[in-house]
Motif scaffolding. Sequence first.
Motif, PDB file in Angstrom:
ATOM      1  N   PRO A  81       0.805  -1.225   0.000  1.00  0.00           N
ATOM      2  CA  PRO A  81       0.000   0.000   0.000  1.00  0.00           C
ATOM      3  C   PRO A  81       0.835   1.271   0.000  1.00  0.00           C
ATOM      4  O   PRO A  81       0.516   2.241  -0.714  1.00  0.00           O
ATOM      5  CB  PRO A  81      -0.831  -0.125   1.280  1.00  0.00           C
ATOM      6  CG  PRO A  81      -0.949  -1.594   1.498  1.00  0.00           C
ATOM      7  CD  PRO A  81       0.381  -2.143   1.071  1.00  0.00           C
ATOM      8  N   ARG A  82       1.919   1.302   0.764  1.00  0.00           N
ATOM      9  CA  ARG A  82       2.760   2.505   0.776  1.00  0.00           C
ATOM     10  C   ARG A  82       3.551   2.654  -0.525  1.00  0.00           C
ATOM     11  O   ARG A  82       3.808   3.772  -0.970  1.00  0.00           O
ATOM     12  CB  ARG A  82       3.686   2.487   1.997  1.00  0.00           C
ATOM     13  CG  ARG A  82       2.972   2.887   3.284  1.00  0.00           C
ATOM     14  CD  ARG A  82       3.927   2.978   4.461  1.00  0.00           C
ATOM     15  NE  ARG A  82       4.235   1.668   5.014  1.00  0.00           N
ATOM     16  CZ  ARG A  82       5.018   1.481   6.077  1.00  0.00           C
ATOM     17  NH1 ARG A  82       5.580   2.520   6.683  1.00  0.00           N
ATOM     18  NH2 ARG A  82       5.247   0.258   6.553  1.00  0.00           N
ATOM     19  N   PRO A 151      -2.861 -10.651  -6.861  1.00  0.00           N
ATOM     20  CA  PRO A 151      -2.160 -10.503  -8.141  1.00  0.00           C
ATOM     21  C   PRO A 151      -2.401  -9.163  -8.828  1.00  0.00           C
ATOM     22  O   PRO A 151      -1.610  -8.764  -9.680  1.00  0.00           O
ATOM     23  CB  PRO A 151      -2.715 -11.664  -8.983  1.00  0.00           C
ATOM     24  CG  PRO A 151      -4.033 -11.989  -8.350  1.00  0.00           C
ATOM     25  CD  PRO A 151      -3.861 -11.739  -6.893  1.00  0.00           C
ATOM     26  N   ASP A 152      -3.471  -8.482  -8.469  1.00  0.00           N
ATOM     27  CA  ASP A 152      -3.717  -7.164  -9.058  1.00  0.00           C
ATOM     28  C   ASP A 152      -2.889  -6.068  -8.392  1.00  0.00           C
ATOM     29  O   ASP A 152      -2.740  -4.982  -8.941  1.00  0.00           O
ATOM     30  CB  ASP A 152      -5.208  -6.795  -8.941  1.00  0.00           C
ATOM     31  CG  ASP A 152      -6.089  -7.678  -9.812  1.00  0.00           C
ATOM     32  OD1 ASP A 152      -5.580  -8.217 -10.811  1.00  0.00           O
ATOM     33  OD2 ASP A 152      -7.270  -7.838  -9.480  1.00  0.00           O
ATOM     34  N   ASP A 153      -2.360  -6.369  -7.204  1.00  0.00           N
ATOM     35  CA  ASP A 153      -1.604  -5.378  -6.446  1.00  0.00           C
ATOM     36  C   ASP A 153      -0.095  -5.589  -6.525  1.00  0.00           C
ATOM     37  O   ASP A 153       0.677  -4.635  -6.400  1.00  0.00           O
ATOM     38  CB  ASP A 153      -2.026  -5.400  -4.970  1.00  0.00           C
ATOM     39  CG  ASP A 153      -3.495  -5.076  -4.786  1.00  0.00           C
ATOM     40  OD1 ASP A 153      -4.009  -4.231  -5.543  1.00  0.00           O
ATOM     41  OD2 ASP A 153      -4.120  -5.664  -3.883  1.00  0.00           O
ATOM     42  N   ARG A 170       0.390  -0.609 -15.922  1.00  0.00           N
ATOM     43  CA  ARG A 170       0.356   0.670 -15.209  1.00  0.00           C
ATOM     44  C   ARG A 170      -0.020   1.809 -16.161  1.00  0.00           C
ATOM     45  O   ARG A 170      -0.738   2.726 -15.783  1.00  0.00           O
ATOM     46  CB  ARG A 170       1.705   0.930 -14.532  1.00  0.00           C
ATOM     47  CG  ARG A 170       1.942   0.014 -13.329  1.00  0.00           C
ATOM     48  CD  ARG A 170       3.287   0.281 -12.674  1.00  0.00           C
ATOM     49  NE  ARG A 170       3.360   1.625 -12.140  1.00  0.00           N
ATOM     50  CZ  ARG A 170       2.981   1.974 -10.900  1.00  0.00           C
ATOM     51  NH1 ARG A 170       2.486   1.064 -10.064  1.00  0.00           N
ATOM     52  NH2 ARG A 170       3.113   3.232 -10.482  1.00  0.00           N
ATOM     53  N   ASN A 171       0.460   1.747 -17.390  1.00  0.00           N
ATOM     54  CA  ASN A 171       0.075   2.767 -18.381  1.00  0.00           C
ATOM     55  C   ASN A 171      -1.413   2.721 -18.675  1.00  0.00           C
ATOM     56  O   ASN A 171      -2.004   3.725 -19.085  1.00  0.00           O
ATOM     57  CB  ASN A 171       0.878   2.587 -19.671  1.00  0.00           C
ATOM     58  CG  ASN A 171       2.334   2.985 -19.511  1.00  0.00           C
ATOM     59  OD1 ASN A 171       2.697   3.721 -18.590  1.00  0.00           O
ATOM     60  ND2 ASN A 171       3.177   2.501 -20.407  1.00  0.00           N
ATOM     61  N   ARG A 175      -2.539   0.134 -10.673  1.00  0.00           N
ATOM     62  CA  ARG A 175      -1.614   0.581  -9.631  1.00  0.00           C
ATOM     63  C   ARG A 175      -0.747  -0.575  -9.143  1.00  0.00           C
ATOM     64  O   ARG A 175      -0.119  -0.489  -8.081  1.00  0.00           O
ATOM     65  CB  ARG A 175      -2.392   1.173  -8.454  1.00  0.00           C
ATOM     66  CG  ARG A 175      -3.247   2.368  -8.828  1.00  0.00           C
ATOM     67  CD  ARG A 175      -2.393   3.595  -9.076  1.00  0.00           C
ATOM     68  NE  ARG A 175      -1.875   4.157  -7.832  1.00  0.00           N
ATOM     69  CZ  ARG A 175      -0.999   5.155  -7.785  1.00  0.00           C
ATOM     70  NH1 ARG A 175      -0.521   5.670  -8.911  1.00  0.00           N
ATOM     71  NH2 ARG A 175      -0.583   5.627  -6.624  1.00  0.00           N
ATOM     72  N   SER A 176      -0.688  -1.651  -9.906  1.00  0.00           N
ATOM     73  CA  SER A 176       0.100  -2.814  -9.510  1.00  0.00           C
ATOM     74  C   SER A 176       1.567  -2.441  -9.315  1.00  0.00           C
ATOM     75  O   SER A 176       2.143  -1.675 -10.092  1.00  0.00           O
ATOM     76  CB  SER A 176      -0.011  -3.906 -10.581  1.00  0.00           C
ATOM     77  OG  SER A 176       0.704  -5.056 -10.200  1.00  0.00           O
ATOM     78  N   VAL A 177       2.161  -2.986  -8.273  1.00  0.00           N
ATOM     79  CA  VAL A 177       3.568  -2.765  -7.953  1.00  0.00           C
ATOM     80  C   VAL A 177       4.353  -4.003  -8.340  1.00  0.00           C
ATOM     81  O   VAL A 177       3.929  -5.136  -8.086  1.00  0.00           O
ATOM     82  CB  VAL A 177       3.740  -2.479  -6.452  1.00  0.00           C
ATOM     83  CG1 VAL A 177       5.218  -2.393  -6.084  1.00  0.00           C
ATOM     84  CG2 VAL A 177       3.019  -1.184  -6.066  1.00  0.00           C
ATOM     85  N   GLY A 178       5.500  -3.815  -8.958  1.00  0.00           N
ATOM     86  CA  GLY A 178       6.381  -4.925  -9.284  1.00  0.00           C
ATOM     87  C   GLY A 178       7.354  -5.198  -8.161  1.00  0.00           C
ATOM     88  O   GLY A 178       7.814  -4.280  -7.469  1.00  0.00           O
ATOM     89  N   GLY A 179       7.680  -6.467  -7.969  1.00  0.00           N
ATOM     90  CA  GLY A 179       8.690  -6.858  -6.994  1.00  0.00           C
ATOM     91  C   GLY A 179       9.755  -7.711  -7.656  1.00  0.00           C
ATOM     92  O   GLY A 179       9.424  -8.646  -8.398  1.00  0.00           O
TER      93      GLY A 179
END
Length: 388
Positions: A81-82, A151-153, A170-171, A175-179
């Motif tokens: 979230p952050r 999986p959406d996050d 993201r384009n 708002r998915s974040v990659g790790g």
Amino acid sequence: MKRILAGIAIAIVLILVAGLALLPGILESRINRVAGHQPYPVPEDAQSLHDRLAVVDLHADTLLWARDPLKRGSRGHVDVPRLAEGNVTLQVFSAVTKVPRDQGYVGTSGDSDIITLLAMVQRWPARTWDSLLERALYQSEKLHDAERRAPDDLTIVRSAADLDRLIDRRNGGSRSVGGLLAIEGAHPLEGRLENIERLYEAGYRMMGITHFFDNELGGSLHGLSGEGLTDFGREAVREMERLGIVIDLAHASPAVARDTLDMATRPVVVSHTGIHGACDSPRNLEDALMKRIAQAGGLVGIGYWEGAACGTSPAAVVKSIRYAVDFLGVDHVALGSDYDGAVHVAFDTSELAVLTAGMREAGFTEEEIGKVMGGNAIRFFRENLPQG
């Protein structure tokens, strides 16, 4: 009386268990701190620019701690979230597997380990208690579990194709974040070359040579020997390159850094560091080596803590970034927070727009800001991660 004594004994055990369960949170609250501050003023134009950026951070130790990365925490520096609040596209999550009791920037022996107790208290599987490899595998499992649950996050990036798919999403408004998984020092190999491929199969795509102590691969910047790569270390570097694992020289001795650069066929990174010319600290490699890393196409991530930047304020971090850009060239500078790595900082990942604002105020162009905040790292990973 026996029943009373038995009840007291059970109560004592429950209290001890509850106390142990709280211990990791208490510990992290003390060592992964954010200095108290009023909300940082971020001008509207700077926030607008930040919101258009692809932000990347090259190093955070979040997986070490007893927190769900999918939940916004009240301690530490990073969670999904952050990361979303800070508009982070890609976060490198590094696995810490051993920390000596005498850890320091100079003269760390590596003869002890405090992660064993932490693993037990945090109720990691018993297989992790006496195996550094299993600790790395378990931290990978934690991130994969988070990806399965949301999986959406959160999307784990294993290849350049994965990265492109993430950016496309993201384009499109996601708002998915990659790790991206990394290893903090290669001691989890436990002296076995085949464990590099095992870690690769577990999703790891970046690997440090050493952490705070000398290991089977070579000397640490903070260790006792000052030595370069061992024969095993050279074999490991070749195997990492064969698999497409990015080599990280953070914490490497100068001799290890030189030996690696002498034999590497691909660019390397220093994921979290400072620059001597901006901060004369034993934590930072000498400027000449940093220059050589940049000239070989490498990437240098600037940290946010005292030992890297000689200050923790946004202005101190921006000052180090300014020096690095002027000295190394704008194409070779990135962010390398060391969040959740037992550091005190002045802002967490949700507040990264303060760096965009600070760089804008310091006279950086929008192109320079875009490159440092993540553009350089996106390009680097597109070029150096496995393609498929």
